[in-house]
Design an enzyme around this catalytic site. Structure first.
Site, mmCIF file in Angstrom:
data_model
loop_
_atom_site.group_PDB
_atom_site.id
_atom_site.type_symbol
_atom_site.label_atom_id
_atom_site.label_comp_id
_atom_site.label_asym_id
_atom_site.label_seq_id
_atom_site.Cartn_x
_atom_site.Cartn_y
_atom_site.Cartn_z
ATOM 1 C CB SER A 155 -0.891 0.006 1.243
ATOM 2 O OG SER A 155 -1.554 1.243 1.412
ATOM 3 C CE1 TYR A 168 -4.598 -1.835 4.590
ATOM 4 C CE2 TYR A 168 -3.217 0.111 4.342
ATOM 5 C CZ TYR A 168 -3.985 -0.896 3.778
ATOM 6 O OH TYR A 168 -4.133 -0.961 2.405
#
Length: 275
Positions: A155, A168
């Site tokens: 990401s 995350y």
């Protein structure tokens, strides 16, 4: 003839979103698909995860392209299930050349207020689940002796991050380290390993009220328009989000002969968000 004619790809999170897009893009280029996903709600996730019928829709879409697909309902936290899915897929399709560890979730909470289950579920799916995918599937590429390609979906949050997503971010950072070790270990077998780092992508994981609130905590009930206004400020290019196909096209480059000497890299598809 497509650029992936005769090859087989193992894809997690294939029921919808980026995973379905990757399956269709690779199938368009001639690949057969081993598709894996769950059909039950994941605890701690505030938006709807894949549902019954989603994986079947991916199967129909791939078959409409006249490609073969073997689909299994497996959670990436289940190593035995992933191992069986890979074995069954290779038995049916004859080989394995590509592994896309794409499955992932998104949740949010302040680091010092986050409960243990929220942290652990994130790490179990977004980091350990990727290792389990690699462990279950990549040995089939090695056994084939033809080389191949592995792409781990990280990401933009592993490059530039925000509040309330420490778990995350930690998982997505971890994938960079995992990728670099794998690229060294698998290079002698002509297996290339890379990560992709998308900015905000227009999928169900993003287009939901909890995510809108993450981007616009100043509003009581932010709308999609409010979210897009905030998201567009993150990107240098004048867009709020990219589409799943944009990530699929980057992955196609990495797994095809066009990227035959690209390994150990972090491929950023971020509309300038990291600038």
């Amino acid at each position: 003839m497509g650029t992936l004619e005769g090859k087989v790809a193992f894809i997690t999170g294939a029921a919808r979103g980026q995973g379905r897009s990757h399956a269709l893009r690779l199938a368009q280029e001639g690949a057969d698909i081993i598709a894996v996903d769950i059909t039950e709600q994941v605890d701690t996730v505030p938006y709807a995860t894949a549902r019954p019928g989603d994986l079947e829709e991916t199967v129909r879409a791939v078959e409409a392209l006249d490609r073969r697909i073997i689909a299994s309902e497996v959670d990436v936290r289940d190593l035995a299930g992933l191992t069986k899915a890979a074995q069954d897929g290779v038995a049916a399709l004859g080989r394995l050349d590509i592994v896309l560890a794409n499955a992932g979730i998104s949740t949010m909470a302040p680091t010092l207020e986050m409960d243990e289950q929220t942290w652990q579920t994130m790490i179990d799916i977004n980091l350990t689940g990727v290792w389990k995918t690699v462990r279950a599937a990549v040995p089939h590429i090695v056994a084939g002796g033809r080389g191949g390609a592995v792409v781990l979906t990280s990401s933009l949050a592993a490059i530039t991050t925000n509040e309330n997503i420490a778990h995350y971010t930690a998982a997505k950072y971890g994938l960079i380290g995992l990728m670099r070790v794998l690229a060294k270990e698998l290079g002698p077998q002509s297996i290339r390993v890379n990560t992709v780092h998308p900015t905000t992508v227009a999928t169900d994981m993003i287009l939901n009220e909890p995510t809108y609130k993450l981007f616009r905590p100043d509003l009581e009930e932010p709308t999609r328009a409010d979210f897009e206004e905030a998201a567009s400020q993150m990107n240098r290019l004048p867009v709020s989000m990219v589409e799943p196909i944009d990530i699929s096209n980057a992955i196609l480059y990495l797994v095809s002969d066009a990227g035959r000497y690209v390994t150990g890299t972090t491929q950023v598809i971020d509309a300038g968000g990291a600038l």
